[in-house]
Each structure stands twice: as C-alpha cells, then as structure tokens.
Design a protein around this motif. Structure first.
Motif, short mmCIF file in Angstrom:
data_model
loop_
_atom_site.label_atom_id
_atom_site.label_comp_id
_atom_site.label_asym_id
_atom_site.label_seq_id
_atom_site.Cartn_x
_atom_site.Cartn_y
_atom_site.Cartn_z
N ALA A 181 3.55 1.26 3.34
CA ALA A 181 2.96 -0.03 2.96
C ALA A 181 3.47 -1.15 3.86
CB ALA A 181 3.29 -0.35 1.50
N GLU A 182 4.76 -1.11 4.19
CA GLU A 182 5.33 -2.13 5.10
C GLU A 182 4.73 -2.02 6.49
OE1 GLU A 182 9.47 -1.34 4.79
OE2 GLU A 182 9.70 -2.36 2.85
N LEU A 183 4.53 -0.80 6.96
CA LEU A 183 3.91 -0.61 8.27
C LEU A 183 2.49 -1.17 8.27
CD1 LEU A 183 5.04 3.02 9.22
CD2 LEU A 183 5.77 0.89 10.29
N ARG A 184 1.76 -0.95 7.19
CA ARG A 184 0.38 -1.45 7.10
C ARG A 184 0.35 -2.97 7.07
NH1 ARG A 184 -3.86 -0.61 3.29
NH2 ARG A 184 -4.90 -1.69 4.96
N GLN A 185 1.31 -3.58 6.36
CA GLN A 185 1.34 -5.04 6.30
C GLN A 185 1.61 -5.65 7.67
OE1 GLN A 185 4.08 -5.31 2.74
NE2 GLN A 185 2.66 -6.94 2.19
N LYS A 186 2.45 -4.98 8.46
CA LYS A 186 2.77 -5.49 9.79
C LYS A 186 1.65 -5.22 10.79
CE LYS A 186 7.77 -4.85 9.16
NZ LYS A 186 8.95 -4.05 9.56
N ASN A 187 0.87 -4.16 10.55
CA ASN A 187 -0.20 -3.78 11.47
C ASN A 187 -1.48 -3.50 10.68
OD1 ASN A 187 1.63 -3.21 14.05
ND2 ASN A 187 2.60 -2.19 12.32
N PRO A 188 -2.07 -4.53 10.07
CA PRO A 188 -3.20 -4.31 9.16
C PRO A 188 -4.45 -3.74 9.82
CG PRO A 188 -2.90 -6.65 9.61
CD PRO A 188 -1.71 -5.95 10.18
N GLN A 189 -4.60 -3.92 11.14
CA GLN A 189 -5.81 -3.44 11.83
C GLN A 189 -5.61 -2.10 12.53
OE1 GLN A 189 -8.49 -5.17 11.19
NE2 GLN A 189 -7.22 -6.66 10.12
N ASN A 190 -4.43 -1.50 12.37
CA ASN A 190 -4.15 -0.23 13.04
C ASN A 190 -4.91 0.91 12.36
OD1 ASN A 190 -2.77 2.36 13.57
ND2 ASN A 190 -1.36 1.09 14.76
N PRO A 191 -5.88 1.54 13.07
CA PRO A 191 -6.70 2.58 12.43
C PRO A 191 -5.89 3.82 12.04
CG PRO A 191 -7.16 2.48 14.79
CD PRO A 191 -6.29 1.31 14.47
N GLU A 192 -4.86 4.16 12.82
CA GLU A 192 -4.05 5.32 12.49
C GLU A 192 -3.31 5.11 11.17
OE1 GLU A 192 -0.33 7.98 14.23
OE2 GLU A 192 -1.08 6.27 15.36
N LEU A 193 -2.72 3.91 11.00
CA LEU A 193 -2.01 3.62 9.75
C LEU A 193 -2.97 3.55 8.57
CD1 LEU A 193 0.57 0.94 10.97
CD2 LEU A 193 0.97 3.35 10.48
N GLN A 194 -4.17 3.04 8.80
CA GLN A 194 -5.17 3.01 7.74
C GLN A 194 -5.51 4.42 7.29
OE1 GLN A 194 -8.45 0.82 9.40
NE2 GLN A 194 -7.42 -1.16 9.25
N ALA A 195 -5.65 5.33 8.26
CA ALA A 195 -5.97 6.72 7.93
C ALA A 195 -4.82 7.39 7.19
CB ALA A 195 -6.29 7.50 9.22
N GLU A 196 -3.59 7.14 7.63
CA GLU A 196 -2.44 7.75 6.96
C GLU A 196 -2.26 7.19 5.55
OE1 GLU A 196 -1.50 10.26 8.13
OE2 GLU A 196 -1.10 10.22 10.27
N TRP A 197 -2.53 5.90 5.38
CA TRP A 197 -2.43 5.27 4.06
C TRP A 197 -3.45 5.91 3.10
CZ3 TRP A 197 0.75 2.49 1.28
CH2 TRP A 197 0.28 1.72 0.19
#
Length: 261
Positions: free
Chosen positions: A226-242
């Motif tokens: 969740a912290e990674l997503r907040q810091k990088n909200p537009q990152n498609p890889e993090l969106q997929a992992e989330w």
C-alpha cells in the motif's frame, strides 16, 4: 568512369544499411527489460494454518443487522470491508484473522461513509481476555476509499504468540442507540525464521512484499505494498501486484479504490 560511379553508389548503400542496423540494435539494447521475477502475478499470499483452539470468528464486511435489529445506516454500493483474509465454514461462520511480525501493525479498511455524514466511527483493540487495550475515534475520509488505522507509539505493543481482537465500528445514529455497522477479526504476532529476517533486510521493497506474502504474513505484505502504491500511484506493475494481492483474499473489487493517509 561508369564503374567508379557504380562503386560509389554501392558503398553508400552498404554504409547506410550498416548504420540502420547499428541504430536498430542500439535501440533494442537500450530498452530496459524487467526481470521475469518482477512481472505481475509475483505476489501470491500463502494463507497460514488456522490458529489452535476455538475458531477466531469475525466479520469481514459490515452487515445490515446486529442482534436481530436493523441498522439505520443507509445502503451503500460496497459495504464497510476489512482488507484481511477470511475463511468460511459450514453454516456461514466466517473466520477473520491474519498474522503480523511487528509490535504496532496497521489495518486497512474500505470506508463507504464520508465525513459529511458526521457518523461517529471507532477502532478498538482487545486482548485475549476481551479487555480493551487501545481505542480511538476514526475520522471519516472526504470520499469513499481505503483508510489506514495504525497503532501509535503510545499504544501497548502486541506480544508474540498472543491473539488480539479488533473492531471497526460506524454509528449511523449520533446517540449510538441503534445497531452500528462493524467489522471484526483477530490478529496474532509471530516471529519469522532468522534466515527470512536476513532476506527481508537486504530485499528491495517489492521483494519484501513477496517474502511476507509467501510466509503468510498478511499485514506487512498489505501495508508495504500500500505504501509503494501511494508513492507511485501510476506505476502499472504496482497496480497489477496490488490487484493480485487483493484477489488472493477475494477482494480485488477494491483494487481501484484510493488509499487515504
């Protein structure tokens, strides 16, 4: 003279072809490729065995009734939901519980009600004897989304091996006379093997999420990602992992919801 002219033309054609080939190779080599291990579908939560003793029980979503009485809370498209693993037993009994490794963990909840409603909300943490050890009023967000509740430094630390029961309650009646909407579950703190701890200490943030998830440590896997997503909200890889992590507990419908501080 004609022969010399043809030779010059042939030389120019070959030179141009070589330049184009080098340019193409340079373009291909300059493109960074992600290692296979960091592509989507890496984060896979491995649920641990249930705790010994009586089933933990719990409630992953806020229902419309409690004790047979109807709640006055308005209906919403998506109910109040705790982002935590749960299992169902025959008779629709739900066991809501997860593991943490830290003294003061964080919880994430989907909150459908906003501060404009002025509904009182409260988080409560109890020990194994049902004694409240932490209690706090929760501010509702500007709009529906995911909120984070963390134990502060002045709260008692969780002890290794002990189970604690948590509640998040929303009172749609200012006088708290009508049944509230609530979710509840059990959290237990455990120690990881020393080899796993060493691996975590040297791992990149996303790799730490993978390690936590593989070892059944839900709360640190969730909050780290969740912290990674907040810091990088537009990152498609993090969106997929989330989305992948939430899908592992059947809550991928909440993957697109905003995460509030």
């Amino acid at each position: 003279m004609k022969s010399n002219s043809q030779s010059i033309k042939l030389f120019l054609i070959l030179a141009f072809s070589c330049t184009s080939l080098v340019s193409s190779l340079t373009s291909v080599l300059a493109k960074p490729t992600l290692p296979a291990s960091t592509h989507a579908q890496v984060v896979r939560f491995n649920p641990p065995s249930p705790p010994p003793g009586p089933p933990p029980g719990g409630r992953p979503t806020g229902g419309a009734s409690r004790g047979g009485s109807l709640s006055v809370c308005p209906s919403v498209k998506t109910e109040l939901t705790a982002l935590v693993p749960f299992s169902e037993e025959p008779g629709t009994v739900k066991n809501v519980w997860g593991l943490t490794t830290v003294e003061r963990p964080s919880w994430l909840f989907y909150m459908p009600y906003t501060k404009d409603s002025t509904y009182p909300a409260e988080f409560v943490l109890q020990d194994q004897e049902s004694n409240p050890i932490y209690q706090k009023a929760i501010a509702l967000p500007e709009r529906p989304g995911l909120i984070r509740v963390s134990l502060p430094a002045n709260a008692p630390p969780l002890e290794v091996g002990k189970q604690y029961r948590w509640f998040l309650t929303v009172y749609c009646d200012q006088q708290k006379e009508s049944p509230p909407i609530y979710v509840e579950g059990v959290i237990q703190r455990v120690n990881l093997k020393q080899a796993t701890v060493q691996e975590l200490n040297t791992a990149e943030p996303l790799k730490r999420v993978v390690i936590y998830a593989e070892n059944g440590i839900w709360y640190e896997a969730l909050t780290t990602l969740a912290e990674l997503r907040q810091k990088n909200p537009q990152n498609p890889e993090l969106q997929a992992e989330w989305r992948n992590l939430l899908a592992s507990i059947r809550l991928d419908k909440l993957a697109a919801e905003p995460i509030f501080p």
